[in-house]
Write an enzyme that holds these catalytic residues in place. Structure first.
Site, PDB file in Angstrom:
ATOM      1  N   GLY A 185      -6.615   2.594   3.183  1.00 50.77           N
ATOM      2  CA  GLY A 185      -6.709   1.164   3.523  1.00 50.77           C
ATOM      3  C   GLY A 185      -6.275   0.911   4.956  1.00 50.77           C
TER       4      GLY A 185
ATOM      5  N   ARG B 184     -12.631   6.353   2.471  1.00 48.30           N
ATOM      6  CA  ARG B 184     -12.056   7.290   1.507  1.00 48.30           C
ATOM      7  C   ARG B 184     -13.109   8.373   1.314  1.00 48.30           C
ATOM      8  NH1 ARG B 184      -9.529   2.259  -0.383  1.00 48.30           N
ATOM      9  NH2 ARG B 184      -7.301   2.570  -0.006  1.00 48.30           N
TER      10      ARG B 184
ATOM     11  N   ASP C   1      -0.115   8.138   1.416  1.00 49.53           N
ATOM     12  CA  ASP C   1       0.211   9.412   0.764  1.00 49.53           C
ATOM     13  C   ASP C   1      -1.015  10.297   0.543  1.00 49.53           C
ATOM     14  OD1 ASP C   1       2.907   9.058   0.642  1.00 49.53           O
ATOM     15  OD2 ASP C   1       2.952   8.355  -1.436  1.00 49.53           O
TER      16      ASP C   1
ATOM     17  N   THR D 299       0.154   1.697   6.122  1.00 52.25           N
ATOM     18  CA  THR D 299      -0.255   0.971   4.912  1.00 52.25           C
ATOM     19  C   THR D 299       0.549  -0.323   4.812  1.00 52.25           C
ATOM     20  OG1 THR D 299      -0.201   0.925   2.491  1.00 52.25           O
ATOM     21  CG2 THR D 299       1.319   2.442   3.536  1.00 52.25           C
TER      22      THR D 299
ATOM     23  N   ASP E 293       1.414  -1.567   2.143  1.00 53.51           N
ATOM     24  CA  ASP E 293       2.133  -1.551   0.856  1.00 53.51           C
ATOM     25  C   ASP E 293       3.613  -1.130   0.942  1.00 53.51           C
ATOM     26  OD1 ASP E 293      -0.351  -2.187  -0.198  1.00 53.51           O
ATOM     27  OD2 ASP E 293      -0.792  -0.137  -0.833  1.00 53.51           O
TER      28      ASP E 293
ATOM     29  N   ASP F  63       4.756   1.700   0.569  1.00 52.41           N
ATOM     30  CA  ASP F  63       5.015   2.560  -0.593  1.00 52.41           C
ATOM     31  C   ASP F  63       5.093   4.044  -0.229  1.00 52.41           C
ATOM     32  OD1 ASP F  63       2.352   2.832   0.049  1.00 52.41           O
ATOM     33  OD2 ASP F  63       1.610   2.748  -1.997  1.00 52.41           O
TER      34      ASP F  63
ATOM     35  N   ARG G  21      -0.836  -2.437  -4.313  1.00 51.80           N
ATOM     36  CA  ARG G  21      -1.237  -1.378  -5.252  1.00 51.80           C
ATOM     37  C   ARG G  21      -0.214  -1.288  -6.384  1.00 51.80           C
ATOM     38  NH1 ARG G  21      -4.953   3.166  -3.904  1.00 51.80           N
ATOM     39  NH2 ARG G  21      -4.774   2.500  -1.761  1.00 51.80           N
TER      40      ARG G  21
HETATM   41  P1  ADP Z   1      -3.973   6.463   1.272  1.00 56.83           P
HETATM   42  O1  ADP Z   1      -4.004   7.473   2.344  1.00 56.83           O
HETATM   43  O2  ADP Z   1      -3.844   5.060   1.781  1.00 56.83           O
HETATM   44  O3  ADP Z   1      -2.974   6.808   0.179  1.00 56.83           O
HETATM   45  P2  ADP Z   1      -6.106   7.385  -0.470  1.00 56.83           P
HETATM   46  O4  ADP Z   1      -5.190   7.804  -1.567  1.00 56.83           O
HETATM   47  O5  ADP Z   1      -7.375   6.707  -0.840  1.00 56.83           O
HETATM   48  O6  ADP Z   1      -5.426   6.425   0.585  1.00 56.83           O
HETATM   49  O7  ADP Z   1      -6.437   8.715   0.375  1.00 56.83           O
HETATM   50  C1  ADP Z   1      -7.255   8.632   1.526  1.00 56.83           C
HETATM   51  C2  ADP Z   1      -8.095   9.886   1.617  1.00 56.83           C
HETATM   52  O8  ADP Z   1      -7.257  11.030   1.768  1.00 56.83           O
HETATM   53  C3  ADP Z   1      -8.958  10.200   0.404  1.00 56.83           C
HETATM   54  O9  ADP Z   1     -10.176   9.501   0.363  1.00 56.83           O
HETATM   55  C4  ADP Z   1      -9.191  11.694   0.568  1.00 56.83           C
HETATM   56  O10 ADP Z   1     -10.222  11.938   1.484  1.00 56.83           O
HETATM   57  C5  ADP Z   1      -7.872  12.160   1.156  1.00 56.83           C
HETATM   58  N1  ADP Z   1      -7.031  12.697   0.092  1.00 56.83           N
HETATM   59  C6  ADP Z   1      -6.424  12.030  -0.902  1.00 56.83           C
HETATM   60  N2  ADP Z   1      -5.776  12.869  -1.746  1.00 56.83           N
HETATM   61  C7  ADP Z   1      -5.996  14.110  -1.257  1.00 56.83           C
HETATM   62  C8  ADP Z   1      -5.608  15.420  -1.678  1.00 56.83           C
HETATM   63  N3  ADP Z   1      -4.861  15.615  -2.773  1.00 56.83           N
HETATM   64  N4  ADP Z   1      -6.000  16.481  -0.939  1.00 56.83           N
HETATM   65  C9  ADP Z   1      -6.768  16.283   0.156  1.00 56.83           C
HETATM   66  N5  ADP Z   1      -7.160  15.081   0.601  1.00 56.83           N
HETATM   67  C10 ADP Z   1      -6.791  14.012  -0.089  1.00 56.83           C
HETATM   68  O1  F6P Z   2      -3.225   0.255   0.241  1.00 60.12           O
HETATM   69  C1  F6P Z   2      -3.524  -0.990   0.751  1.00 60.12           C
HETATM   70  C2  F6P Z   2      -4.295  -1.794  -0.250  1.00 60.12           C
HETATM   71  O2  F6P Z   2      -4.675  -3.010   0.351  1.00 60.12           O
HETATM   72  C3  F6P Z   2      -3.574  -2.037  -1.583  1.00 60.12           C
HETATM   73  O3  F6P Z   2      -2.630  -3.074  -1.465  1.00 60.12           O
HETATM   74  C4  F6P Z   2      -4.738  -2.327  -2.485  1.00 60.12           C
HETATM   75  O4  F6P Z   2      -4.423  -1.997  -3.824  1.00 60.12           O
HETATM   76  C5  F6P Z   2      -5.799  -1.394  -1.964  1.00 60.12           C
HETATM   77  O5  F6P Z   2      -5.486  -1.114  -0.621  1.00 60.12           O
HETATM   78  C6  F6P Z   2      -7.193  -1.973  -2.027  1.00 60.12           C
HETATM   79  O6  F6P Z   2      -8.069  -0.989  -1.566  1.00 60.12           O
HETATM   80  P1  F6P Z   2      -9.637  -1.210  -1.363  1.00 60.12           P
HETATM   81  O7  F6P Z   2      -9.828  -1.513   0.092  1.00 60.12           O
HETATM   82  O8  F6P Z   2     -10.218   0.110  -1.724  1.00 60.12           O
HETATM   83  O9  F6P Z   2     -10.051  -2.332  -2.254  1.00 60.12           O
END
Ligand code: ADP
Ligand code: F6P
Length: 324
Positions: A15, A76, A107, A129, A131, A133, A175
């Site tokens: 995000g 993503r 994360d 982020t 959040d 978090d 989230r």
């Molecule tokens: P955030 O980074 O905000 O937590 P996501 O969880 O959607 O958002 O992760 C962002 C991107 O990071 C994912 O679309 C993916 O490409 C990559 N990613 C997430 N988890 C993993 C993982 N376990 N190993 C490798 N890449 C990952």
């Molecule tokens: O991580 C930031 C955030 O805005 C969260 O607060 C929310 O749950 C999520 O992203 C929404 O993601 P998307 O853009 O995929 O709807």
């Protein structure tokens, strides 16, 4: 073991968050100051796998410190969660001469960053982020702007709630985390704050407090509900039926992720971005830049991902005490 880098890449993933542009600007300019070349990787790991890679110089990041969103766009990418996708990403980095990378995200993005590091590309993560978090850090890029945006919106809802003597359920993002809800709850003087980390689902107790508040003469009743609990619309209907008080739900939504970053987000994101570039210039890898106990620090990515954090209980108790 430190390994010198010559060309670094920077990407934003997950995000978006206000302040990401300030971080990108700082990465680019500090890296150039240190004699490194910089490439921008568009659309996160998806853009890396599609080789959407551009050259960046100091002017590529002019006029962005004050803007929301991310000039590199974000995405993503499922493919990057597979070992094949990660190997392809590392190979593409090498093909473009990228030997270091800054990943700005949450994360999930750091899990990907850790994988790139183990495949020989020096990586540094920056917490981006709204959040808040991410366990290893007391600050994440975008949180300050998001809570200020939400706070202003909630103040406006409060005006009309008071005029109509209504109850308002206002759903904020986060989230599975309740940090935005907690901060808005305190800043907006909400009568109730529903946090995923604490809410026990006892709606009758919530209803009893609303009835009690009305008896005490409260003209409005603001309930901040975290996205992680959700169901604000149906909750409003049940509350109205049980209390006889008109109740409306507002989901603040994506407005919380946009807008001009606050001073704090610009400054902290700039410091974190510059720190990331410096760490890469020193040959460091697999580190996550954080702000903890009043200092900018960095942690091993796996160590950081294994940390946990929770809503500060004292702050939650204070929030509740101040509206009774
Ligand atoms: P955030 O980074 O905000 O937590 P996501 O969880 O959607 O958002 O992760 C962002 C991107 O990071 C994912 O679309 C993916 O490409 C990559 N990613 C997430 N988890 C993993 C993982 N376990 N190993 C490798 N890449 C990952
Ligand atoms: O991580 C930031 C955030 O805005 C969260 O607060 C929310 O749950 C999520 O992203 C929404 O993601 P998307 O853009 O995929 O709807």
């Amino acid at each position: 073991m430190a390994k010198a880098v010559k060309t670094i890449g920077v990407l934003t993933s997950g995000g978006d968050a206000p302040g990401m542009n300030a971080a990108i600007r700082a990465v680019v300019r500090m890296a150039i100051n240190k004699g490194l070349k910089v490439k921008g990787i568009m659309r996160g790991y998806a853009g890396l796998l599609d080789e959407e890679i551009i050259d960046m110089d100091t002017t590529s990041v002019s006029d962005i410190i004050n803007t929301g969103g991310t000039i590199l766009y974000t995405a993503r990418c499922k493919e990057f969660t597979t070992p094949e996708g990660q190997q392809k990403g590392a190979d593409i980095c090498r093909k473009h001469g990228i030997d270091g990378i800054v990943v700005i995200g949450g994360d999930g993005s750091f899990r990907g960053a850790g994988k790139l590091s183990s495949l020989g590309i020096n990586t540094i993560g920056l917490p981006g982020t709204i959040d808040l978090d991410i366990a290893c850090t007391d600050y994440t890029i975008g949180f300050d702007t998001a809570v200020n945006t939400a706070m202003e919106a909630i103040d406006k809802i409060r005006d009309t709630s008071t005029s109509h003597e209504r109850c308002s359920i206002i759903e904020v993002m986060g989230r599975n985390a309740g940090y935005i809800a907690l901060w808005c709850g305190i800043a907006n003087g909400a009568e109730d704050i529903l946090l995923p980390e604490r809410y026990d689902g006892d709606e009758q107790a919530l209803i009893n407090r609303i009835i009690e508040n009305r008896k005490r003469g409260k003209k409005h009743n603001i309930i901040i509900n975290a996205e992680g609990i959700g169901h604000s619309g149906s909750m409003a209907k049940r509350i109205e039926a049980a209390t006889g008080i008109e109740t409306r739900a507002t989901i603040l939504g994506y407005m919380q992720r946009g807008g001009m970053p606050t001073c704090k987000d610009r400054v902290y994101a700039s410091i974190m971005g510059a720190t990331a570039a410096k760490l890469l210039a020193e040959g460091k890898s697999n580190r996550l830049v954080a702000y903890r106990h009043g200092e900018f620090v960095d942690y091993d990515i796996q160590e950081a991902l294994n940390m946990t954090k929770d809503i500060p209980e004292d702050q939650y108790e204070i929030a509740k005490a101040l509206v009774r």
